[in-house]
Design a protein around this motif. Structure first.
Motif, mmCIF file in Angstrom:
data_model
loop_
_atom_site.group_PDB
_atom_site.id
_atom_site.type_symbol
_atom_site.label_atom_id
_atom_site.label_comp_id
_atom_site.label_asym_id
_atom_site.label_seq_id
_atom_site.Cartn_x
_atom_site.Cartn_y
_atom_site.Cartn_z
ATOM 1 N N ARG A 188 16.070 6.413 -22.131
ATOM 2 C CA ARG A 188 16.796 6.339 -21.017
ATOM 3 C C ARG A 188 16.218 6.570 -19.592
ATOM 4 N NH1 ARG A 188 22.643 8.632 -20.960
ATOM 5 N NH2 ARG A 188 21.670 10.616 -21.494
ATOM 6 N N THR A 189 15.363 7.725 -19.708
ATOM 7 C CA THR A 189 14.822 8.132 -18.187
ATOM 8 C C THR A 189 13.575 7.046 -17.858
ATOM 9 O OG1 THR A 189 14.959 10.555 -18.668
ATOM 10 C CG2 THR A 189 13.173 9.903 -17.062
ATOM 11 N N ALA A 220 22.443 13.519 -5.899
ATOM 12 C CA ALA A 220 22.059 12.812 -7.198
ATOM 13 C C ALA A 220 22.796 13.315 -8.554
ATOM 14 C CB ALA A 220 20.524 13.187 -7.473
ATOM 15 N N VAL A 221 23.392 14.695 -8.344
ATOM 16 C CA VAL A 221 24.308 15.124 -9.398
ATOM 17 C C VAL A 221 25.439 14.217 -9.391
ATOM 18 C CG1 VAL A 221 25.402 16.945 -10.063
ATOM 19 C CG2 VAL A 221 23.098 17.540 -9.320
ATOM 20 N N LEU A 222 26.087 14.023 -8.352
ATOM 21 C CA LEU A 222 27.185 13.091 -8.448
ATOM 22 C C LEU A 222 26.716 11.921 -8.934
ATOM 23 C CD1 LEU A 222 28.734 14.097 -4.842
ATOM 24 C CD2 LEU A 222 29.291 14.839 -7.048
ATOM 25 N N LEU A 225 27.391 7.665 -13.299
ATOM 26 C CA LEU A 225 26.511 6.970 -13.998
ATOM 27 C C LEU A 225 26.987 7.172 -15.385
ATOM 28 C CD1 LEU A 225 22.862 5.879 -13.768
ATOM 29 C CD2 LEU A 225 23.785 6.851 -15.967
ATOM 30 N N GLU A 226 26.996 8.474 -15.850
ATOM 31 C CA GLU A 226 27.455 8.448 -17.330
ATOM 32 C C GLU A 226 28.614 8.223 -17.572
ATOM 33 O OE1 GLU A 226 26.358 12.718 -17.487
ATOM 34 O OE2 GLU A 226 24.310 12.435 -17.804
ATOM 35 N N THR A 227 29.618 7.611 -16.785
ATOM 36 C CA THR A 227 31.123 7.295 -17.001
ATOM 37 C C THR A 227 30.948 6.014 -17.654
ATOM 38 O OG1 THR A 227 31.518 6.634 -14.901
ATOM 39 C CG2 THR A 227 32.003 8.747 -15.499
ATOM 40 N N GLN A 228 29.710 5.377 -17.478
ATOM 41 C CA GLN A 228 29.557 3.770 -17.921
ATOM 42 C C GLN A 228 29.320 3.769 -19.291
ATOM 43 O OE1 GLN A 228 29.944 1.392 -15.568
ATOM 44 N NE2 GLN A 228 30.308 3.388 -14.416
ATOM 45 N N ALA A 277 23.017 1.810 -11.881
ATOM 46 C CA ALA A 277 21.892 2.502 -11.050
ATOM 47 C C ALA A 277 21.454 1.520 -10.150
ATOM 48 C CB ALA A 277 21.173 3.216 -11.923
ATOM 49 N N VAL A 278 20.941 0.336 -10.876
ATOM 50 C CA VAL A 278 20.445 -0.771 -9.945
ATOM 51 C C VAL A 278 21.324 -1.125 -8.816
ATOM 52 C CG1 VAL A 278 19.424 -3.280 -9.928
ATOM 53 C CG2 VAL A 278 18.851 -1.531 -11.617
ATOM 54 N N LEU A 279 22.649 -1.368 -9.142
ATOM 55 C CA LEU A 279 23.654 -1.838 -8.270
ATOM 56 C C LEU A 279 23.722 -0.870 -7.084
ATOM 57 C CD1 LEU A 279 25.459 -4.264 -7.995
ATOM 58 C CD2 LEU A 279 27.317 -2.791 -8.873
ATOM 59 N N GLY A 280 23.571 0.488 -7.705
ATOM 60 C CA GLY A 280 23.801 1.575 -6.458
ATOM 61 C C GLY A 280 22.611 1.485 -5.556
ATOM 62 N N ALA A 281 21.547 1.371 -6.054
ATOM 63 C CA ALA A 281 20.470 1.081 -5.187
ATOM 64 C C ALA A 281 20.483 0.074 -4.093
ATOM 65 C CB ALA A 281 19.038 1.130 -5.993
#
Length: 214
Positions: free
Chosen positions: A78-79, A164-166, A171-174, A184-188
């Motif tokens: 994942r990372t 980043a914690v938020l 992200l982990e709710t997806q 994450a890509v959409l967030g960027a």
């Protein structure tokens, strides 16, 4: 859903969807007959991501294809999968390692990471586009006489870590690994401008509190 409904729900013209299909940005639909395919919610989600990357993020089609390749590569952890997708987005030019301002900026960034105790980030400096972006920005500041040091940047970095914690909590709710990377890509592309705008609004608020409207 058929192609017409996919177009209607996404707001993307049929001709554009067909172009995305030809370019491999969208997976083929399920073949019903020689002339008709069927699409599902996953196609709709991916189509919205592609549209945001191209229209809002101004990401070239070839680069979108590269990013999506990493998004879909579930052979990676994942990372690394997340990092590869983010690093494939357009980035600032590589810093000139022979530039004295770049060298000084790199030393200051490493000092900052040491002060923060971000050992994992230090291990990624050779491949991290975010690290290179910070070095380039700090070198540019130094070049015009603003020698921002690690001590000055440290409280800003701590605020960013809280953000980043938020980010990761959300992200982990997806529901799936692929959707997490897509998020994450959409967030960027979409959320970072929101955060930048909030920063500017906060500056406006604090300025008027301190100095009024004169």
């Amino acid at each position: 859903m058929r192609l017409a409904e996919l177009s209607e729900r996404s707001g993307v013209p049929i001709a554009t969807i067909k172009y995305y299909l030809r370019e491999g940005l969208l997976a083929p639909g399920r073949q019903i007959n020689a002339r008709t395919s069927e699409y599902d919610e996953e196609h709709l989600r991916r189509l919205r991501l592609v549209r945001a990357m191209i229209q809002v993020g101004r990401v070239p089609v070839a680069k979108v294809r590269e990013v999506l390749g990493h998004v879909d590569d579930d052979s990676l952890g994942r990372t690394i999968r997340l990092g590869a997708a983010m690093w494939a987005l357009p980035q600032v030019p590589e810093p000139d390692e022979d530039d004295e301002f770049v060298q000084a900026a790199e030393q200051e960034v490493i000092t900052l990471l040491d002060r923060l105790g971000w050992e994992n980030t230090k291990r990624l400096t050779t491949i991290s586009s975010a690290y290179r972006s910070l070095v380039v920005a700090m070198a540019a500041l130094r070049r015009i006489g603003y020698d921002w040091e690690a001590e000055l940047l440290e409280p800003y970095a701590e605020l960013m870590h809280r953000a980043a914690v938020l980010d990761l909590n959300l992200l982990e709710t997806q529901p799936s690994g692929t959707e997490q990377i897509e998020f994450a890509v959409l967030g960027a592309i979409l959320i970072e401008p929101v955060l930048q705008a909030l920063h500017r609004l906060a500056q406006e608020e604090e300025t008027t509190r301190r100095y009024g409207f004169e």
